[in-house]
Structures are given as structure tokens and as C-alpha cells.
Design an enzyme around this catalytic site. Structure first.
Site, mmCIF file in Angstrom:
data_model
loop_
_atom_site.group_PDB
_atom_site.id
_atom_site.type_symbol
_atom_site.label_atom_id
_atom_site.label_comp_id
_atom_site.label_asym_id
_atom_site.label_seq_id
_atom_site.Cartn_x
_atom_site.Cartn_y
_atom_site.Cartn_z
ATOM 1 N N THR A 19 -6.511 65.236 54.705
ATOM 2 C CA THR A 19 -6.272 63.945 55.461
ATOM 3 C C THR A 19 -5.835 64.099 56.969
ATOM 4 O OG1 THR A 19 -5.628 63.232 53.443
ATOM 5 C CG2 THR A 19 -4.783 62.116 55.177
ATOM 6 N N HIS B 64 -8.733 64.289 58.917
ATOM 7 C CA HIS B 64 -9.393 63.151 59.522
ATOM 8 C C HIS B 64 -8.811 62.290 60.318
ATOM 9 C CE1 HIS B 64 -12.068 63.957 56.003
ATOM 10 N NE2 HIS B 64 -11.125 63.513 54.960
#
Lengths: 352, 352, 352, 352
Positions: free
Chosen positions: B40, B43
Site C-alpha cells: 500500500t 501505491h
């Protein structure tokens, strides 16, 4: 004897004269009293790709029925001569690991009546004694014929916990509306049903749906969310196989909810595993056949206790000789279950 | 204090000087001892569409960490000052129906550290006292930092029953290999793992996989079917989010089997509900977050008893000041978990 | 304010003038609208051995109630001033492993209103905000007061699967008859109830029992076996704590059946583990309190949907000032729930 | 052929010459390769009250065995001639509702080899083909003979969830120590075992117990509570049938814990349902026989994968002709499993 037969590769069915079936040592010979039509039978008549891949003519078709035992093989246990029985159409091996661990519905050697071996649209049929399920002698033939199809509904509504919960049933064909009745009997607290046919939604209401929605005129997703005060449904029973309905069902499924999938999609589809299953922490259960024999015992209990009444599902009766019209009625979708009687004198209601 | 911040919309992260966080009445102030990188975080650095939709700069990023309690709000229960704690990154409301019925991982008001509120790539962070999980004082910081990510692995391997069963783990990133170790500890009888990286497959073997397969060179489906004598696997733990792996996993799943899905597909995909779920009578479970707090107790037990050793998962250590290199290492895929230390003196192993 | 108090060790209760309760920071102050009597309250009045061991006078007694929020502590979340609420009497710590894993009913730090801290037979009471459960404003006070007791019934009937099954309820006190209604709502297919009081058996029938048996005149075991065609019952809900009823229940339990035990035996008893549990392959579940808060959500659903109507359980109403007569009525056993109103103007039916 | 027979009512057993057994149409004839002694066999020899009530002489006794198929009935499916098989001793009807719903271990028509029909302490025995479980040809006879007894252990350790949990096993006879090995293989995190025999505690340690306690010298309750940091055990596997052990087990069972009861109490006993089950919110499961056939598949998996090694349980080997000494050894309690070989040449280890 007379029988409805897929005589060769290609569309259509024919009424044919056949010799009486031979009765194997473990089998019983049944005189067919009533037989009903399933979507599968339509596919076989129409000779769609699935049928082409699974059916080898010539074959007597049909798999839903009730009848009376008229003969027994030498080794056959089970019901006595004269007994009214319903038939489980999945002939399983009783020897594989699935069969031996209570998962006979997943038997890898399953042969299905009317698909993988001769079926029940006939005056007589021979089936394994263990596939013949004794019925009370006063059960109407049309109801007795429905039981194996009813078993799909019982299976679907029994795997997720519906008791005390809010349920959405997508698809209100015969199995869908029977699943509504089962969910009601098992204690569902709210049942919403959707279908694109108003005829079927009317049947859904008669079988116990609290609210019915037609996606052609209703906004299914927003209505379901409103009715559930924004929470969504606890349980999805997917009986349609239609991608739009599947999408509506999963979109309105509550986080932590459960879905049972019975309706067969005709092919793979675009599906969002992340949004529909993962982020929701949902559980999804595939449903095939009837759990042998727990679902049959559950059926017996639901019918005996009066918790489920299948009468409204039976909408049309025909003589078996009139099978062409019976199939046309089934194909129209403007019907519940269509029952056919090899001997019109056995009909438990007026014939069409 | 220093912190790694997404300062504005667009790719990149910056080390920034910030004032000390304010400590709410229910919160504790933690001095960060170690923090680890999750997909995450990549990202968010790269500013992919998901990040653009979920992150509002400026924001301190990062959500995996351990630290020591250095201050407490007026109302804060929980760990005492000086206590080493790991942090649960999901800040839940404790008031919604999910939170009140043991399903806090589905809380509809969840805010995630480093995503929806300031995160942990910093010298200090304030978190709700109930999110601070006490660790033994001698737990290495790098291991303590891993716990929330380890919790995903525990959750995934605990929902289906792995005990006594044959398991396929598709995807051998850090969560995947930790799931292998959990499945091993919980009694799985055979563990097969697949990934397209040989580096990761090597890690999989060190964490307990019996057999590893690289789809680039191995025929995953036929090998799995051979190894299971044609039966297929009992349990699929899907940790990759890759359509090809998902397809291999479901194709080799045994009828009646269970799948747990953690890996996020980047979008909807072509999926065959009929073949993969319905005809198989399979059950599929979506996995999100960690079940609060049952998975944390399970983690504690697995680590304390020595049933799981996370040491092999920690492959790289950096100073937090060196976060750019740390992120590059993580992005390369040639790593297990990458740990960063705000104070290099806290490192429990040589820094890169 | 006036309150019913156990003023000193020994039998009896007294109406006493007390200062208003102090309201802690996490608490709400409730004006009591209705309060009901439980068997526990009788034990405390009578000062039986259990009460002597668990109650330290002086103490305001009583734990079942509804009321309106009239003040809130500084930190109190939860219901707003003016809100009608029912009260969960178990004040739990929210910090132990039980509380943090969805098993708050087993909290090891539980303090019970009217037992371990001041109770609700009073004009006002302060309780933790999280123990105050919002009710619809139009819910009758007598029904709202019943909810915590109703929760015992919901818990008992929810742990074993009653849906589609044959159930025996031994003991038809208020919780027993409420359990009958819950089992009916959750889809039980047959409900048999036993009690030695014809008054209570009459109530059992009104709450949904199909068949009632009085062991003083009926042969419970042979009748149950006859009615179930020799199979026995699928599920036993034991609500009496009476050894004879327990024996009858387990004797008629089917092999593979499930029992839920709520009724407290007054001491250990002669019990045949081999015949009653082992040879039968039975499963037995102990039931204590209400699962926090899953049973409260289930209660809400059952009441809102109209699946359960508690009205027949409320048989007597008294002014709280008349508590002596109310207790005598409860002690007689010729009653359902006995409700008391601190302000007689709040009574939702004629007072005795 | 030679067989060990209970020839008449009263204590004792005799070696007798009998004609070869007749082979029914569904049966296979087995040449017995190895057979083992169970506590039940001692009861039959000693002619205790249970034996007097259940056994009708003359009867060949014994029910644990392996052998080779030497003949088959006309209708018999199943293993081929020459196949090594273990035997399930419960001959069930395959027709009752239990058998047809995956609960064959509860079949109401069960006949047990060596109890209700001729048993296996003989050179040859005929059993239903479906009771003959194929073994790998290289499985040692002594291990193959153990399987049905091992199945009790598998059943007991599989009903409660042991994976990741703290387990207490009370009673370290052969089934108890095999249950220890199963719990270990299925992922138990801590296994404590108790018995009054140091010989058996030593066997318990070899089979995987982390800690063993002898109630004659150890304070079981306080030690278990200490070792579990005051929490108690998650799971009790009760294999002794001894009231003191049952009491210790339930006293140390954690609230919300699970107990599986296999050990048969010799009569009813004083038992505190309130303290042991109700207040704890515990779940208790009765264990009888082996679940047909799920436990046999589980056994196969545990043995094939090497997760369980039964070798340490086999402590003594005798010729069947020497059955008197074999029984004396078994009665002494200073042994694990005692194996007897009709043909001493088949012994897979030195004879005593």
C-alpha cells in the site's frame, strides 16, 4: 412402453415405443405417476451447447418424477412393491471419498437420470433402490414429483444461515420461489425477491416474499438499501445465473454477509472479487444438487410439518402424450412447475 | 520531529520536519522504534489511481510499526508508559454494529493510519490506546513491527480449516510466506506455494512450504493435481491478486474445498462462477484486515509458543532517513519485509 | 430519590430515600420508567446462600429496566438525552481477552447491576453509556423492561440450530416461554414444552408451543418419543435447572442432538455423562448472559419484524412502592413477568 | 481354524477350533495378520456387568485387526483379493437416517465385531466389504491393526478445534496418547497430559505432550492454571472416564472452552452442570466410534504424511496362541498397545 426420447443429435424430442427397462440387481422398477419439467430438459430439447456436450442419443429424457414400485432386483433393499416414491436423479457411486464422507452431491462418478442414463419421461423407469425415496401414500403426485427440484431450494437456503436474517432471492423461477418458502420456514426475518417476470414475482409473493422487485422497472440496489436502512442484506440466494442479478445481489450484500449461488451462469463473466467478496469479508457458497440425504430429510420435515406448501408452484398439468405443449408452456416462462402424467387418469388436477 | 510525508498530489514522498503530534484524550503517544513497508505504501508513493482516490495530502504515510509509549491522554486506558507495543493500523469506531458484534475488521467508520489519518513513518505518532498492543519487552523491533502484516496472514489461514489438509498458497510476497508459516503451525498436512519470483519461492521454502512452483517454468495445474493424486487441494489461500494465479488456484481446488482470498485484484476480471464455485460446491471467504482482536491473540500465541518464527521474513533494514532506498528495495520484489528505523541505533541488525 | 434496598444481611428489602446517583464520566443517568423482577431478585430478597455469597449490603437491587436518559457524563458516547433505552445489566470491562474477542458475556471482570453494584429498583440509576440500548420511542415500557431477560432466551435458542428442527423446552418460566417464541421465530418445526405449572404451560402455548406436558400428570419421556416417532428431539433448551427435567431432556435427546443449558441447578447432581452425552455423540452448550451485542441486535430484529410478540409474557403491573406485593406475586409462580413502575403514571396497563 | 472364544457366560476365554467363517454376499473373507487388544476385550474376558449385558456366548472376541483379503462374496465391492486392509469394527446398516446423513457412527442398528457378532481373534474372519479399509502394502501389520483405535483418537481431537490452542488430555492409555499425537499434528500449541501411571506419562511425552502431570504427586489444577497464566485450557480431551480427572479437566477449562468426552464413566457421577458448563459458556461434545468415513480419511492423511507416527504406541507383541499372557500384559496397564499375531511368522518385531 411409451417414452419421450432424444433420438438423435439435434433439436427436438419424440414419443417412442420402447421395451420395458431391465431391472438391475440393486434397482427397483417404477411405474411413473407424474413427472415434471426442469430447465435442463429444455436445454436438451433445444440441443444447446451444454446438451451437445453432455447427452449421447438415443436417450430417454427427464429426471423429476414420482412413481410406484412395481418390481425389485434380487439385491435391492429399500422400498417395498406398491410404495409411492420420489426419485433422486443423481445416481452416485457410494464408494468414492465424497460419497463416504457425507458429500455424495459431489460424487465424481455421478450419472444423472435423463442426462447420463435413461430418464423418467416414460411409463416405467428402473433406478437404484437407494434413489427411491418413500413418500406418504396420500401425497399428491404433482407434489411428489417436485421433490428433487424442491431439494435444490432446500440445499440453497440451508447452507447460509437464514434464520433471523434479511434475505434477497435473485431469480424467481420454480427453484427460486421454493427457496423463498424454505427461507420463510427456516425463520428468515425479511425476504426480498427479484425477477424480470411479473408472473414469477406474483408467485414469489404467494410463496412468502415480503417485497418483490422487477429490475425492468425498479431500482433494485437502491430499494434494497432503503428497505434495509442502508445496511444491505445478510444473505443472498442467487437463483438466476444472470450477470445483472448477480451484480445486484453482491452489491447489496452486507459486509460479513453470506451468498449461496445456485443459478448457473452460461459462461464466465466480468466479476469484481475485490469489491464483491474480499473488501466485504463475505462468504460465498456454491450449491450443486441435493446433499445426500440430509436435504431429503429436511424436505420431509418441512412438508410434513406444513411449514412449506408447494401447491402454488404447480401451475400446469398435461398428459405426457401432450409433452410438446407442456414444453412450450415451460419455455414461455409464464408458469411455475409443469407436471406431466403418463396416465392421464393419475392427474391430481385438471389437465390443460 | 522528522516524518515521511506525501506533501501533495502526485508521485513521491518527502522527509519533512513536523511538530510533535497532539495526543487525544483516548490516545497514547508512541516513539516509533521500527516501521515496515507494505505494498500500500508503494501505491501511495507512486500515486496510483487507488491512492488518488483514498489519500488526501498532506499526510504522514506508513502503517506498520512498533514503538514505546511515551505519553498518554487523560482518558487513555491501555499500555503504560515505557511499554513496547505493536500497532493495529485500523482505527475503528467501537460503536457500529460490526464493532459491537465481533466484526470490527468490517467497521464502516474505519480510518487507517497512513491512509485516512497521519501514519507511522515518523519519530512519533499518536494512536488510540486500544490500538496499541503490548509486546514482550525482549521482542526484536523488526519482528514487533511486522505484527499487523502478520495478522493478515493469520486471518487468511484461520478462516478456512487448514488443519490436516492440503493447502495451496498462490503468491509468496511477505504475507504469503507468513501465511505458509501459519498454515504449517496450524497443522496443514501439505503446503504447495506458487510465485513468479524465485527469490520469493526460496523464502516460501524457508517458511515451511513443502513444494514450490514457478508458473513461468512449472505447469502449476498439472503438478498440483499430480502431487495430490488427482484430488486437488483442500484449501486455497490466494495472496497474489493475479488473475492467472486465481485461475490456477480455483482450477486445482477440490470439490467441496475452501478458498480464502486476500490478494486484491486491480480490477474486475473474467471469472467462471459456475466452474470455479458452483459445480464444485466450494466455499469462498473474503479476507480483509485482522479480526479484532481474535487474530492478535492468535498471533501472540503463535509467536510465544515458537510455532511461527518470522525471522526469515526480515530481509532488509534501513534508517528511516534512507527511506528512498528502502522503497526502491521493496519495489524490486527481491526482498521480504523491509524495516526502517527512525533512530538507527534501534536497528536489530545491520543496516543496508 | 426512592429506591428498593437490601439494607443489611438477612431476608427482606426496604424502600429507602437515597441521594441521586453520581454520574461517572462514561455513564448516563437514567430515569427509570419500568423495571421487572427476575428470580435472582427473589434470591436476594430471601437471602439464600447464593445471595449471601455474592451481595454486600447496602445495595439497591434489581437489574431489568427501561428508562429515559436525563444526564450524561463528560466522556459518555451513546444515547442522547431524552432517548428511551433498555439496559444490559452486565457491566463488562471491554479490555479483557473475552471482551476483545466477541465474548463479553464471559468477561472476567463483570459487575452486575443489583448484585455487584447498585441496581435499578429506583427512580434513577447511573449506568455506563455503552450499557444503554436505544429503543424505539413508541415501545411500551413493560416490553422495553423485558429485553435483557428476553436476551437470555435469544441466546439460548440461537446457540443450537433450531431452524427446521424438533425442540423440547424444559421449564416454562418467563425465559422459557420467551425461548419458545424465539425458537418459533427462528424456524423450529416442532416445539414441545414441559413444566409442573399449568399456569405456565398455558403461557407456553400462547407463546407458540405445539404441545405442552406436565410431568405431574404426563409421562414426558414416552410422550416425546411417541410424538417424534421414536426418534427423540433434535434440540433441548433446558430452562428449569430441575434435575428431573434435565434427565427427561437428555433421555429424549436424539443421538447427535444439541442441548443448550440455561437453567441453573442449585448444586451438583447425579448425571450420566456416558448415557446422556458420550454414547449419543451429543453436543451440550452452557448459556450465560447475553452475547454482547449480537444477541441485542437479534432481539431488535425479532421485535421489529413482529416475529416475536412479548405481550403475553407481561401478566402483572405494580407501582414500585408496592414492591412487596409484586415480589409475592413473583414468588407464587402464578405469573409471567411482573413489572414495577417508579411513577405509576408511566404504567402501560392497569396496576394490580 | 483357531479362534479365541467366549464359550459361556462367566470369566475367561478359550482357544477353540472352529470351521471357517461363511462369507456373505456383501462380505470379504480376511486372513488375520495382526490383532490388538482394547479395554473392551478385557471387560469381556472378565465378564463385567457391561459384558454380561451386551455379549451372548459363544462368540469369537476381538475387534481391532488387519488382514489380507482371501475371498469375496458374490455382491462384494471393495478391496481385491490380496489387498492388506484394516477393519472398521462397527458394522452399520447404511440405511437408517444416521447412516444416510453422514452420521454412521450413530447408526441405530450397529453391530460390533467381537461384541454383537463374531470378532477377529481368529485366523480368519468375514466382514462386510465396506468395512475393509485398504492399506498401503508396506504398512507394518502392528500399525495397520491399530487403525480403528487410532480412529477414536482422531475423532476426539477433531471435533473441538485444537489448532492454535492449549489442550489438556486427561487419561494416557493408548487412545489418550494417540490423541496427543493427533492434537500435535493438527496444530495444538500446548499439550498437557495427565495420568496416574508414570509408564503412560512417559509414553505421552514420546507422543508429543509438552507437560505431563501425575495427580498422585502433582496438583493438576494449580499447575495447569499456572502454566496457562491463570487462563486455563482452551480444549479438554477427556480419555479416562475417571471422575477425578473429569473434575480436574472441567475445573481448568477456560470460559468459552470446548471439551470432547471419550472416556466412559462406569456409572453416573456427581457433576456440577452449573459450574462446569453453564457459567463457563462451555461446549461439550460426546465422542463415540469413528465418523464414517471422514475419520478414516483423516487417519490416512495423518499417517501417510508422517504427521503422526504410531510406532511408540506398540509396546508388546505376542503370538495369538499366547493370548492369556497378552491379556495379562494389557491388564497390568504397564503397556501401550499389545498386538497378537495368529501366525507368529507375521510378527513385525520380536515376540514377548
Amino acid at each position: 412402453m411409451r417414452a419421450v426420447v432424444k433420438t438423435s443429435s439435434g433439436p427436438g424430442l419424440e414419443m417412442v415405443d420402447l421395451p420395458m427397462p431391465e431391472v438391475g440387481p440393486d434397482e427397483v422398477l417404477l411405474q411413473v405417476k407424474a413427472t415434471s419439467i426442469c430447465g435442463t430438459d429444455l436445454h436438451i430439447r433445444d440441443w444447446n451447447p451444454w446438451a451437445q456436450a453432455h447427452v449421447a442419443p438415443p436417450l430417454v429424457v427427464g429426471h423429476e418424477m414420482c412413481g410406484v414400485v412395481v418390481d425389485k432386483g434380487l439385491k435391492a433393499d429399500g422400498p417395498d412393491i406398491g410404495q409411492l416414491v420420489s426419485v433422486e436423479s443423481h445416481v452416485v457411486c457410494n464408494r468414492c471419498a465424497f460419497c463416504r464422507t457425507g458429500k455424495g452431491h459431489l460424487c465424481e462418478n455421478t450419472r444423472i437420470l435423463g442426462v447420463g442414463r435413461d430418464g423418467v419421461y416414460a411409463e416405467y423407469v428402473a433406478v437404484p433402490a437407494s434413489n427411491a425415496w418413500p413418500d406418504p401414500p396420500d401425497m399428491p403426485y404433482s407434489i411428489a414429483s417436485l421433490q428433487e427440484n424442491f431439494g435444490n431450494a432446500v440445499h440453497t437456503a440451508s447452507v447460509p444461515l437464514v434464520s433471523g436474517r434479511k434475505v434477497l432471492v435473485t431469480g424467481c423461477g420454480p427453484v427460486g420461489v421454493m427457496a423463498i418458502a424454505v427461507a420463510r420456514a427456516l425463520g428468515a426475518r425479511l425476504i426480498i425477491a427479484s425477477d424480470i417476470s411479473d408472473y414469477r414475482l406474483d408467485m414469489a409473493r404467494r410463496m412468502g416474499a415480503d417485497l418483490t422487485l422487477n429490475p425492468r422497472v425498479d431500482d433494485v440496489i437502491s430499494t434494497v438499501m432503503d428497505v434495509t436502512e442502508g445496511e444491505g442484506i445478510d444473505v443472498l440466494l442467487e437463483m438466476s445465473g444472470a450477470p445483472a442479478a448477480i451484480d445486484q445481489g453482491f452489491t447489496t450484500l452486507k459486509p460479513g454477509g453470506e451468498a449461496a449461488l445456485l443459478g448457473l451462469t452460461s459462461s464466465s463473466m466480468d466479476f469484481d472479487l475485490a469489491d464483491h467478496i474480499i473488501f466485504k469479508g463475505a462468504s460465498v457458497h456454491g450449491i450443486v444438487g441435493r446433499r445426500l440425504w440430509i436435504d431429503w430429510y429436511q424436505m420431509r420435515g418441512l412438508l410434513r410439518s406444513g411449514a412449506v406448501d408447494l401447491t402454488p408452484v404447480v401451475t400446469h398439468r398435461f398428459a405426457l402424450d401432450d409433452f410438446e405443449r407442456a414444453f412450450e408452456t415451460m419455455a414461455s416462462g409464464e408458469c411455475g412447475k409443469v407436471i406431466m402424467f403418463p396416465d392421464p387418469a393419475d392427474a391430481d388436477g385438471p389437465l390443460e
